[in-house]
Enzyme design. Sequence first.
Site, PDB file in Angstrom:
ATOM      1  N   HIS A 112       0.847  -1.194   0.000  1.00  0.00           N
ATOM      2  CA  HIS A 112       0.000   0.000   0.000  1.00  0.00           C
ATOM      3  C   HIS A 112       0.881   1.243   0.000  1.00  0.00           C
ATOM      4  O   HIS A 112       1.838   1.321   0.771  1.00  0.00           O
ATOM      5  CB  HIS A 112      -0.901   0.004   1.234  1.00  0.00           C
ATOM      6  CG  HIS A 112      -1.824   1.178   1.299  1.00  0.00           C
ATOM      7  ND1 HIS A 112      -2.926   1.297   0.475  1.00  0.00           N
ATOM      8  CD2 HIS A 112      -1.806   2.290   2.064  1.00  0.00           C
ATOM      9  CE1 HIS A 112      -3.549   2.432   0.740  1.00  0.00           C
ATOM     10  NE2 HIS A 112      -2.883   3.049   1.704  1.00  0.00           N
ATOM     11  N   LEU A 147      -9.949  -2.800   5.591  1.00  0.00           N
ATOM     12  CA  LEU A 147      -9.263  -2.169   4.466  1.00  0.00           C
ATOM     13  C   LEU A 147      -7.902  -1.637   4.889  1.00  0.00           C
ATOM     14  O   LEU A 147      -7.818  -0.749   5.748  1.00  0.00           O
ATOM     15  CB  LEU A 147     -10.121  -1.032   3.903  1.00  0.00           C
ATOM     16  CG  LEU A 147      -9.488  -0.196   2.783  1.00  0.00           C
ATOM     17  CD1 LEU A 147      -9.253  -1.041   1.546  1.00  0.00           C
ATOM     18  CD2 LEU A 147     -10.357   1.019   2.459  1.00  0.00           C
ATOM     19  N   ASP A 148      -6.848  -2.181   4.277  1.00  0.00           N
ATOM     20  CA  ASP A 148      -5.471  -1.746   4.545  1.00  0.00           C
ATOM     21  C   ASP A 148      -5.156  -1.744   6.041  1.00  0.00           C
ATOM     22  O   ASP A 148      -4.339  -0.958   6.512  1.00  0.00           O
ATOM     23  CB  ASP A 148      -5.217  -0.355   3.950  1.00  0.00           C
ATOM     24  CG  ASP A 148      -5.378  -0.325   2.448  1.00  0.00           C
ATOM     25  OD1 ASP A 148      -5.014  -1.323   1.796  1.00  0.00           O
ATOM     26  OD2 ASP A 148      -5.882   0.676   1.906  1.00  0.00           O
TER      27      ASP A 148
END
Length: 213
Positions: A112, A147-148
């Site tokens: 990411h 998420l992430d």
Amino acid sequence: MSAVLRVAVLISGRGSNLGALIAAQRRGELPIEIVLVASNKTAAEGLRLAEANGIATLALDPASQPDRARYDAELFARVGAFAPDLIVLAGFMRVLDAAVLAPWAGRIINIHPSLLPKYAGLHTHKRALAAGDTVHGASVHFVTAELDGGPLLACSEITIEPGDSPDTLAQRLLPREHALLCRCVQWLAQGRAEWRDGTVHFDGVPLLQVLRV
């Protein structure tokens, strides 16, 4: 796991991180075999890169299934048929259903473009600049349904320079992303890094601080 780590890579775009993995493997730096490159975009450039390197590809359009859960189940069933030891999300622009992730806990990672937990989601370079940050970077984490938000393994930092734009920041960060992902995959292939019992371990001991590359 086998002596040579079987890796499936999921992408949505040009596959620059995929290219870095292929190059590192060919240089003898990664004891891996990329057994599949899969994408949710049939026109993703990274699929052509994989084909040019003799790697099996899979393009599965989300419109082929009635909802996200069934799409994810179909995608992971097809990926699983290649028996990967590790799945790498390398620019794969989809949020994955928790049900398909559960069997892969500790065997799926994501890269990411931010220093997580800062800036989960999209437009990370723009958000870092808007916040007035002086440091930016990329992170590799184990994937969970958040998420992430899965456990962090390592990060790489760059200094934000005066006059940086989201584009220039992205361009300067990209080589660091490539090196970071390759190093993390190397650690996983060597058995040095793992996520077990809810904790990231490195060289057999719990990781107390995110590794820096």
